[in-house]
Design a protein around this motif. Structure first.
Motif, PDB file in Angstrom:
ATOM      1  N   ASN A 143      32.266  46.055  38.873  1.00  0.00           N
ATOM      2  CA  ASN A 143      32.718  45.197  39.973  1.00  0.00           C
ATOM      3  C   ASN A 143      31.528  44.818  40.849  1.00  0.00           C
ATOM      4  OD1 ASN A 143      35.757  47.002  40.211  1.00  0.00           O
ATOM      5  ND2 ASN A 143      35.624  44.842  39.726  1.00  0.00           N
ATOM      6  N   ALA A 144      31.688  43.730  41.602  1.00  0.00           N
ATOM      7  CA  ALA A 144      30.716  43.358  42.632  1.00  0.00           C
ATOM      8  C   ALA A 144      31.037  44.197  43.866  1.00  0.00           C
ATOM      9  CB  ALA A 144      30.796  41.868  42.928  1.00  0.00           C
ATOM     10  N   ASN A 145      30.702  45.487  43.800  1.00  0.00           N
ATOM     11  CA  ASN A 145      31.117  46.451  44.819  1.00  0.00           C
ATOM     12  C   ASN A 145      30.503  46.192  46.185  1.00  0.00           C
ATOM     13  OD1 ASN A 145      32.811  48.694  43.481  1.00  0.00           O
ATOM     14  ND2 ASN A 145      31.154  48.378  42.036  1.00  0.00           N
ATOM     15  N   GLU A 146      29.229  45.844  46.211  1.00  0.00           N
ATOM     16  CA  GLU A 146      28.567  45.628  47.497  1.00  0.00           C
ATOM     17  C   GLU A 146      29.197  44.451  48.239  1.00  0.00           C
ATOM     18  OE1 GLU A 146      24.096  44.692  49.298  1.00  0.00           O
ATOM     19  OE2 GLU A 146      24.318  45.540  47.291  1.00  0.00           O
ATOM     20  N   GLN A 147      29.432  43.374  47.513  1.00  0.00           N
ATOM     21  CA  GLN A 147      30.043  42.182  48.119  1.00  0.00           C
ATOM     22  C   GLN A 147      31.445  42.477  48.633  1.00  0.00           C
ATOM     23  OE1 GLN A 147      30.263  38.903  45.376  1.00  0.00           O
ATOM     24  NE2 GLN A 147      31.412  37.591  46.786  1.00  0.00           N
ATOM     25  N   ALA A 148      32.244  43.204  47.839  1.00  0.00           N
ATOM     26  CA  ALA A 148      33.623  43.513  48.236  1.00  0.00           C
ATOM     27  C   ALA A 148      33.654  44.422  49.462  1.00  0.00           C
ATOM     28  CB  ALA A 148      34.362  44.164  47.076  1.00  0.00           C
ATOM     29  N   SER A 149      32.770  45.419  49.492  1.00  0.00           N
ATOM     30  CA  SER A 149      32.733  46.341  50.627  1.00  0.00           C
ATOM     31  C   SER A 149      32.302  45.624  51.903  1.00  0.00           C
ATOM     32  CB  SER A 149      31.772  47.494  50.327  1.00  0.00           C
ATOM     33  OG  SER A 149      32.245  48.242  49.229  1.00  0.00           O
ATOM     34  N   MET A 150      31.318  44.753  51.768  1.00  0.00           N
ATOM     35  CA  MET A 150      30.869  43.987  52.930  1.00  0.00           C
ATOM     36  C   MET A 150      32.010  43.138  53.480  1.00  0.00           C
ATOM     37  SD  MET A 150      27.541  41.513  53.198  1.00  0.00           S
ATOM     38  CE  MET A 150      27.066  40.750  54.760  1.00  0.00           C
ATOM     39  N   GLU A 151      32.761  42.508  52.594  1.00  0.00           N
ATOM     40  CA  GLU A 151      33.892  41.674  53.016  1.00  0.00           C
ATOM     41  C   GLU A 151      34.945  42.509  53.748  1.00  0.00           C
ATOM     42  OE1 GLU A 151      37.321  38.752  51.027  1.00  0.00           O
ATOM     43  OE2 GLU A 151      35.601  39.412  49.815  1.00  0.00           O
ATOM     44  N   ILE A 181      28.347  42.711  32.896  1.00  0.00           N
ATOM     45  CA  ILE A 181      29.392  41.759  33.279  1.00  0.00           C
ATOM     46  C   ILE A 181      29.978  42.230  34.603  1.00  0.00           C
ATOM     47  CG2 ILE A 181      31.619  40.739  32.646  1.00  0.00           C
ATOM     48  CD1 ILE A 181      30.897  41.329  29.714  1.00  0.00           C
ATOM     49  N   SER A 182      29.971  41.353  35.593  1.00  0.00           N
ATOM     50  CA  SER A 182      30.472  41.719  36.926  1.00  0.00           C
ATOM     51  C   SER A 182      31.765  40.963  37.222  1.00  0.00           C
ATOM     52  CB  SER A 182      29.423  41.390  37.993  1.00  0.00           C
ATOM     53  OG  SER A 182      29.878  41.775  39.268  1.00  0.00           O
ATOM     54  N   ILE A 183      32.779  41.711  37.645  1.00  0.00           N
ATOM     55  CA  ILE A 183      34.077  41.135  37.996  1.00  0.00           C
ATOM     56  C   ILE A 183      34.255  41.242  39.507  1.00  0.00           C
ATOM     57  CG2 ILE A 183      36.581  41.383  37.742  1.00  0.00           C
ATOM     58  CD1 ILE A 183      36.051  42.512  34.934  1.00  0.00           C
ATOM     59  N   LYS A 184      34.516  40.138  40.159  1.00  0.00           N
ATOM     60  CA  LYS A 184      34.630  40.134  41.622  1.00  0.00           C
ATOM     61  C   LYS A 184      35.981  40.704  42.046  1.00  0.00           C
ATOM     62  CE  LYS A 184      34.200  37.209  45.725  1.00  0.00           C
ATOM     63  NZ  LYS A 184      35.363  37.776  46.405  1.00  0.00           N
ATOM     64  N   PRO A 185      35.966  41.770  42.857  1.00  0.00           N
ATOM     65  CA  PRO A 185      37.222  42.331  43.366  1.00  0.00           C
ATOM     66  C   PRO A 185      37.824  41.432  44.450  1.00  0.00           C
ATOM     67  CG  PRO A 185      35.391  43.900  43.525  1.00  0.00           C
ATOM     68  CD  PRO A 185      34.810  42.544  43.294  1.00  0.00           C
ATOM     69  N   LYS A 186      39.018  41.798  44.907  1.00  0.00           N
ATOM     70  CA  LYS A 186      39.696  41.010  45.944  1.00  0.00           C
ATOM     71  C   LYS A 186      40.161  41.923  47.073  1.00  0.00           C
ATOM     72  CE  LYS A 186      43.656  37.929  46.715  1.00  0.00           C
ATOM     73  NZ  LYS A 186      44.864  37.326  46.104  1.00  0.00           N
ATOM     74  N   LEU A 187      39.843  41.542  48.295  1.00  0.00           N
ATOM     75  CA  LEU A 187      40.316  42.285  49.460  1.00  0.00           C
ATOM     76  C   LEU A 187      41.801  41.994  49.671  1.00  0.00           C
ATOM     77  CD1 LEU A 187      39.720  44.029  51.990  1.00  0.00           C
ATOM     78  CD2 LEU A 187      39.173  41.884  53.208  1.00  0.00           C
ATOM     79  N   ILE A 188      42.601  43.060  49.724  1.00  0.00           N
ATOM     80  CA  ILE A 188      44.031  42.946  49.967  1.00  0.00           C
ATOM     81  C   ILE A 188      44.299  43.408  51.394  1.00  0.00           C
ATOM     82  CG2 ILE A 188      46.357  43.575  49.216  1.00  0.00           C
ATOM     83  CD1 ILE A 188      44.814  42.109  47.063  1.00  0.00           C
ATOM     84  N   ILE A 189      44.551  42.480  52.296  1.00  0.00           N
ATOM     85  CA  ILE A 189      44.732  42.814  53.714  1.00  0.00           C
ATOM     86  C   ILE A 189      46.183  43.193  53.973  1.00  0.00           C
ATOM     87  CG2 ILE A 189      44.579  41.964  56.076  1.00  0.00           C
ATOM     88  CD1 ILE A 189      42.355  40.075  55.090  1.00  0.00           C
TER      89      ILE A 189
END
Length: 343
Positions: free
Chosen positions: A165-173, A329-337
């Motif tokens: 996953n694109a963990n850094e990007q998801a955590s920052m978001e 291969i990087s899969i972009k996660p999704k923030l679930i608010i």
């Protein structure tokens, strides 16, 4: 004949006074067998409840059509969904899965790997345990010319296909979302920092604070707790500080976030008004807690399908060249608010 003994081609051959090679040819529909003899052999095999030894046959062909999967815990939604995604693809290709769990223990992970090597699987898919630092056993997989695919938690120094996953990007978001809700003292519950996946999540947290102009406060960064009891104790200490956090990012997983919610409820802290909580991995329970927990969906089913399809693409030579065996291969996660971070 012993009713518990598996019927072999030699048993059929003895009964019909034929050679084992004749029986083998007939059962594989070889045209060099007399049709009447072939029909007799097939009829006898059915009567004796003969079942072909698929493993032995596949090993003679140099393929077992079996993929081994090693995960830290089978009963976590993320890992079970990855397995389901892999199986959805492998089933269509006539492959079987052998599932092992390490229980986050290095020694058990090594044992799982050795078992799968001895079973001559065609491929091993693994998400490494939290205890891991020595990956000699994974190099052993490569040395045995077995395809190795890593996902989520990976050993950086091994040249294999990695699906992450694109963990850094998801955590920052996620942290920027909490800042946007008005939280200013956001704590971090780390995952084990020997693993790249959790270092990435921490980097996302730190980058979000920097982007927002908020200070990094060491006492708000809590080291990985190996047990639920230690995690509960760490959260209690955190919330008992003279100047406690007003939000917590449980970057390891949603179980850590649930632990935060349980402690906050027990000591009378209102979520989300007094404390925001965000987890990671979108476990099923996060949508039904009170309040529901904000989290990050890792698209685990899609990750599993990507893993299996990548393996078969390599097998079918669709990926162009051998260098793709080592690609990431990087899969972009999704923030679930959800409610736990909405003031």
């Amino acid at each position: 004949m012993n009713p518990k003994k598996r019927v072999t081609i030699y048993d059929i051959a003895r009964k019909l006074n034929l050679t084992a090679s004749s029986v083998s040819r007939a059962l594989s529909n070889n045209k060099n067998v007399n049709e009447n003899t072939r029909q007799l052999i097939l009829k006898t095999a059915a009567e004796m409840k003969y079942k072909p030894n698929t493993l032995a046959s596949n090993l003679r062909k140099g393929k077992s059509q079996t993929i081994g999967v090693v995960v830290p815990r089978i009963n976590q939604n993320f890992f079970s969904n990855v397995i389901a995604g892999i199986e959805a693809v492998t089933y269509q290709r006539g492959y079987n899965l052998v599932i092992c769990q390490s229980n986050e223990l290095h020694d058990k992970e090594v044992q799982c790997i050795n078992t799968l090597i001895n079973q001559h699987v065609d491929c091993i898919v693994i998400s490494v345990s939290a205890e891991g630092s020595d990956y000699t056993h994974l190099q052993n997989v490569i040395d045995h010319h077995i395809q190795l695919i890593q996902f989520d938690r990976v050993a950086d120094n091994l040249e294999t296909l990695k699906v992450i996953n694109a963990n850094e990007q998801a955590s920052m978001e996620a942290v920027l979302h909490m800042v946007g809700q008005g939280y200013k003292r956001i704590a971090l519950l780390e995952g084990p920092q020997n693993l790249h996946v959790f270092r990435e999540r921490k980097a996302g947290y730190l980058n979000a604070l920097k982007t927002s102009g908020l200070p990094v406060i060491d006492e708000l960064i809590v080291a990985n707790a190996k047990t639920k009891e230690l995690g509960t104790e760490a959260v209690r200490k955190l919330l008992s500080l003279p100047n406690p956090p007003d939000a917590i990012f449980a970057s390891r997983d949603d179980f850590s976030a649930l632990g935060v919610l349980e402690v906050a409820t027990a000591i009378g802290i209102k979520v989300p008004d007094e404390l925001g909580i965000c987890g990671y991995s979108n476990e099923d329970f996060t949508s039904i807690t009170s309040p529901s927990i904000t989290t990050i969906d890792q698209y685990s089913m899609e990750m599993g399908k990507t893993i299996a399809n990548s393996y078969f693409d390599q097998m079918d030579n669709k990926m162009g060249n051998s260098s793709n065996v080592n690609k990431t291969i990087s899969i972009k996660p999704k923030l679930i608010i959800r409610t736990s971070t909405q003031k």
